[in-house]
Enzyme design. Structure first.
Site, PDB file in Angstrom:
ATOM      1  N   CYS A  87       4.597 -17.803   4.318  1.00 33.48           N
ATOM      2  CA  CYS A  87       3.926 -16.717   5.033  1.00 33.48           C
ATOM      3  C   CYS A  87       3.096 -17.318   6.180  1.00 33.48           C
ATOM      4  O   CYS A  87       3.583 -18.178   6.905  1.00 33.48           O
ATOM      5  CB  CYS A  87       3.081 -15.897   4.057  1.00 33.48           C
TER       6      CYS A  87
ATOM      7  N   ASP B 233      12.015  -8.295   2.191  1.00 34.87           N
ATOM      8  CA  ASP B 233      10.639  -8.641   2.549  1.00 34.87           C
ATOM      9  C   ASP B 233      10.020  -7.511   3.371  1.00 34.87           C
ATOM     10  O   ASP B 233      10.482  -7.208   4.472  1.00 34.87           O
ATOM     11  CB  ASP B 233      10.618  -9.943   3.351  1.00 34.87           C
TER      12      ASP B 233
ATOM     13  N   HIS C  43       8.937 -10.333  -0.628  1.00 33.25           N
ATOM     14  CA  HIS C  43       7.961 -11.315  -0.161  1.00 33.25           C
ATOM     15  C   HIS C  43       7.166 -11.932  -1.311  1.00 33.25           C
ATOM     16  O   HIS C  43       7.097 -13.153  -1.445  1.00 33.25           O
ATOM     17  CB  HIS C  43       7.004 -10.655   0.832  1.00 33.25           C
TER      18      HIS C  43
END
Length: 358
Positions: free
Chosen positions: A144, A299, A328
């Site tokens: 991320c 995601d 995610h």
């Protein structure tokens, strides 16, 4: 057909339903689960930031892994418990792992910038990991926004970074899950978080939790899944860990928050090659080491289109991009991150030669 404690016959369907409601009652009444980390030791600390060392259970590779996560969330999502830990999975596979825990800033940290985090904390932590491991080089792995900072430090440092792994990484900030009107307003300078950040000095964790809750379905849809799968004890245990993590948001230094929105979301300086960190120009073309980038098909936080540009911006000749099934948060919560990295990493890490005894 079995009977319960009162001697009443119970069909399998009734037993399953009873178990489901018992589990839901326990979730509502019991305290949040304890998160037991993979065996570790603290090897470096600066202010609120800690560098954890997780030794391999049976070391197979000389090249250690340095894991970097987002400044906006608590890092224990990468080590949420046995059987579903990214860190634990990597140590089981034979890698020494260093995990950087940014901590949660207080009001006294309001002036901390991204420059401080990336140069003073991240770069120095990598130096410490290299000294501690006595390795010649190291693999950087970022998830991320941690992937964004990992890419930045790899592009500006002279430290021996052998490999770079980026998972669900935002590089292009001109698109994303932020509502179009908000994004347009930020880019045109009509919407600014500067005064808000200056007023709060250090943004409270409660604000960041509400922000994520508004922007991402991962903070709502799992409750629907819980009601339908509450009879599954393993699923419930994972759900409880995720629920604890989603509500346990970190605070954020005001100066770094302003910089994040202005330099990244407003001006998209990283993509354009205009970003300065610690007086050094961040040009992703400076990345020449082997690169592995992957996205997740479901995601809802970081779109694939945000990650793809890095493949064209770097100078690496050895570079791989893949898309894997999943979301995610599930990438970390299930420990899948470790299994996804391993085939590529094992081929790009120096294996320890074992002496054969006759």
């Amino acid at each position: 057909m079995s009977t319960n404690a009162l001697g009443i016959n119970m069909s399998p369907q009734i037993k399953r339903e009873a178990k489901r409601w018992n589990q839901l009652y326990k979730i509502m009444t019991e305290p949040k689960p304890d998160i037991v980390p993979t065996p570790r030791e603290c090897v470096w600390k600066r202010n609120k930031t800690t560098l954890w060392f997780h030794p391999a259970k049976e070391k197979r590779y000389e090249t250690p892994i340095f894991l970097v996560y987002s400044l906006l969330n608590k890092v224990y999502i990468l080590d949420v418990g046995e059987g579903s830990s990214v860190v634990g999975g990597l140590t089981e596979l034979g890698y020494d792992v260093y995990l950087l825990d940014w901590g949660s800033p207080g009001l006294e940290d309001r002036e901390l910038t991204l420059d401080n985090y990336i140069v003073d904390y991240l770069e120095n932590a990598v130096k410490r990991a290299l000294r501690h491991s006595r390795a010649n080089d190291i693999t950087m792995a970022g998830y991320c926004l941690g992937g964004t900072t990992a890419a930045i430090i790899t592009s500006i440092t002279k430290l021996p970074i052998k490999n770079l792994v980026l998972a669900a990484v935002p590089i292009d900030f001109s698109i994303g899950i932020v509502p179009d009107k908000w994004l347009e307003g930020i880019q045109k300078g009509q919407l600014s978080f500067d005064r808000f950040a200056e007023a709060h000095e250090t943004l409270p964790s409660e604000f960041l939790y509400l922000m994520f809750r508004m922007l991402s379905p991962i903070y709502g849809s799992p409750k629907i899944n819980l009601f339908t799968r509450a009879h599954d004890e393993k699923y419930v245990e994972k759900w409880r860990r995720m629920d604890k993590w989603t509500k346990d948001t970190a605070s954020f230094a005001g100066a770094a928050f302003k910089q994040l929105f202005n330099d990244f979301y407003k001006d998209n300086k990283l993509l354009k090659g205009e970003l300065l960190i610690g007086g050094r120009k961040v040009e992703l073309k400076n990345i020449k080491c082997p690169l592995f980038v992957f996205s997740c098909s479901r995601d809802n936080l970081i779109l694939e289109q945000q990650s793809l540009p890095v493949m064209e911006l770097v100078s690496s000749e050895d570079k791989t991009y893949k898309v894997f099934e999943g979301g995610h948060v599930s990438l970390a919560l299930t420990g899948a991150f470790a299994g996804i990295m391993d085939p590529w990493l094992s081929a790009h890490s120096k294996e320890i030669l074992k002496v054969q005894h006759n």
